[in-house]
Design a protein around this motif. Structure first.
Motif: not given
Length: 637
Positions: A618-629
């Motif tokens: 869950t990512v709120e507006e303005g936040g950032s999450l990157m999943l790599v591999g």
């Protein structure tokens, strides 16, 4: 699509972590809301002040019994594993009774045992392999020590410390008792790794016993440690033999002062021992390198007011306050010092008194081998700036805090430089194992176990708290369990490890947090590094507000016991910047969010794996999450 966790998860996990999760269920201060735990003011520092918290030489002749009995033999012509052995210096039947020249080690206060939570085990039979010397009494292989199953999320270290003449020795270790699959340990002598890691599983396979020999170089205190390799089962050991041309020492190079429960003399000898109340005057008279021995006996030391400690050693020659047996440091025994805290504890009870108040300038004091019970807001309270405070081999029960760092007596600062806490076990506390504050730095906390046992108080508990601008600290193999704030309105706080926004340069290595009603790790610090940190059974296993990196960490089964807030593996708060690499997150609850990002928090997750049945992110507006591999499923890790 990510697949749910299979029902046989524990078969996929390292043995010690599965055992720890099964037994760890059950958990600093702050506002009642979801503020992340800023500490509230409290006035329980001690009876002498009301302060609120803010955001004699002796010469003794003769060898010890252990030394004289062992050194009567000479094995100088024998060889073991290609290492030529000198005369026998010491033999220890680890976890067992005296057998021939092997001294007993079956008491919790054994003379040389430095790991407070290890327990003896016994065997019905054993089959020695070809590495075991033919003349070794087989009875010594029928016992041993390891940390119990209840601590298999625990410190993972077995340590002995021997007072010896510096020099070259031969160390012969004997292993028995079939070790679990994957049990492996590194032998460490005086802080240096010796040889390759030992496969205890292979050495003891099928109920066999085996012997390992190394030539070593010893300092004045020979520290022998078996440290488990990451995620391995607990180390174990059955017997120790030490050979060489040196010998055991019967006392320090400096003067010795003696304290007993019946004392009232000048402390210059056991014929004229001082009382514990005289410790401040003995310390003031001590020179660098001197030791003050607090002797164990049939009675406890009752302390109803704090002992104010001044005087100092040097970095090379600290003044040591050491618990010893009735006659000296070769005797088993650990003196118990008892304060006035309510026992059994209730939130309305008397918080009790400080035991040791360390005054400003009381530098390079070293406390060893003590038991504390019913202590107040700081069994040790640092009231002003100090350097080189070292506390080791301590067992504490029912304390408000073990170590409180809070300025008083006209001091505006209580920064600690070079603090060392090691081989410590604390059970039952309402506030913390330790609070480290002001501008404290160069800190080492190693092999420390804390279980709050969910003690309640008007302010909630945290196992280990960094506060103000404390920085440059290493926390290694520390375990913090069961800090719980129960049945309150709104957000339930209480964390295993916590830090504040002014802290920086903190490294948590091979640590473990479980059973807490908020974060296993609740960290606001910057320059923060977690390496192989484990969190299980906390509302939010990893709760992060600052800047840092998690490497090879493990999150298991978050558990929200009550109050508001989400149940999550990783909770990234507003303003946070977090990189997670090579880590595993495994859970079977539909209520769990694996990665929960609030506000403008930023998270990057590289490699590792997840298993879940709830929400991945869950990512709120303005936040950032990157999943790599990030792999789907953790069975291959």
């Amino acid at each position: 699509m990510y697949s749910p966790r299979p029902p046989s998860l524990r078969a996929l996990l390292p043995v010690p972590l599965a055992a720890a999760l099964a037994l760890a269920c059950g958990g600093d201060d702050g506002q009642a809301g979801e503020s992340g735990g800023s500490e509230e003011a409290e006035a329980d520092i001690g009876a002498s002040e009301s302060e609120s918290e803010s955001s004699g030489s002796e010469s003794e002749s003769g060898e010890s019994e252990a030394d004289s009995s062992a050194s009567s033999e000479s094995d100088s012509e024998s060889e073991s594993g290609g290492v030529e052995l000198g005369p026998a210096v010491l033999r220890v039947n680890v976890g067992g009774p005296a057998v021939g020249d092997f001294i007993a080690d079956d008491a919790q206060g054994s003379a040389y045992l430095a790991s407070p939570d290890t327990q003896p085990f016994t065997l019905d039979s054993v089959s020695p392999d070809a590495s075991v010397p033919e003349d070794l009494p087989l009875d010594v292989l029928l016992s041993g020590r390891r940390e119990p199953a209840a601590l298999e999320g625990g410190t993972g270290q077995l340590r002995y410390a021997f007072p010896v003449e510096p020099g070259t020795y031969q160390l012969r270790l004997h292993f028995s008792g079939e070790a679990p699959e994957g049990a492996a340990a590194q032998l460490v002598v005086d802080g240096l790794a010796v040889g390759d890691p030992l496969s205890l599983t292979a050495l003891t396979a099928g109920g066999s016993a085996a012997t390992v020999v190394h030539e070593i170089t010893a300092e004045a205190w020979l520290d022998i440690e078996l440290i488990r390799t990451p995620y391995a089962a607990m180390p174990q050991l059955s017997a120790i033999e030490l050979f060489g041309e040196g010998s055991l020492r019967d006392g320090p190079a400096g003067a010795r002062f003696h304290i007993t429960t019946a004392g009232g003399g000048d402390g210059s000898s056991l014929d004229s021992p001082a009382s514990l109340a005289q410790l401040p005057s003995l310390l003031a008279a001590a020179a660098p390198g001197d030791e003050i021995w607090i002797h164990a006996g049939d009675e406890d030391y009752a302390v109803s007011s704090e002992l104010s400690l001044s005087g100092a050693g040097t970095q090379d020659l600290p003044v040591v306050i050491r618990g010893v047996g009735p006659s000296g440091w070769h005797d088993p025994g650990r003196p118990r010092i008892v304060g006035t805290r309510a026992d059994p504890w209730t939130p309305e009870g008397d918080t009790g008194n400080t035991i040791f108040r360390v005054q400003a300038g009381a530098d390079h004091l070293h406390f060893a081998n003590l038991e504390l019970q019913n202590a107040g807001n700081g069994a040790w309270r640092v009231a002003g700036p100090v350097a080189g405070l070292h506390i080791e081999r301590v067992i504490a029960t029912n304390v408000h805090r073990l170590l409180e760092d809070y300025a008083g007596g006209g001091n505006e600062d209580a920064s600690m430089t070079g603090l060392v806490l090691e081989d410590i076990s604390v059970r039952g506390y309402a506030r913390a194992v330790a609070r480290i504050t002001d501008d404290s730095s160069q800190i080492l906390i190693e092999d420390v176990f804390g279980d709050s046992q969910a003690q309640q108080y008007s302010a909630f508990s945290t196992g280990l708290t960094f506060y103000e601008t404390a920085h440059d600290a290493t926390v290694r193999r520390a375990v913090m369990l069961n800090h719980q704030q129960l049945d309150v309105d709104g957000y339930w706080n209480a964390d295993g490890f916590s830090s504040e926004s002014g802290n920086y340069g903190l490294h948590f290595e091979d640590t473990y947090a479980a059973g807490n009603t908020d974060g296993g790790y609740d960290l606001k610090s910057i320059e923060t590094l977690l390496t192989r940190a484990v969190a299980a059974d906390n509302k939010r296993n990893f709760r992060f507000w600052g800047e840092g990196e998690f490497v090879d960490c493990l999150g298991l089964d978050p558990n929200k016991r009550g109050g508001s807030g989400t149940q999550a593996q990783v909770h990234v708060n507003p303003g946070a910047s977090l990189v997670v690499t090579g880590s595993r997150f495994v859970d079977a609850s539909a209520g769990t969010i694996v990665f929960d990002v609030d506000g403008d928090g930023v998270g990057v997750v590289e490699g590792g794996c997840v298993e879940f049945v709830g929400e991945l992110q869950t990512v709120e507006e303005g936040g950032s999450l990157m999943l790599v591999g990030v792999d789907e499923g953790c069975s291959s890790f």
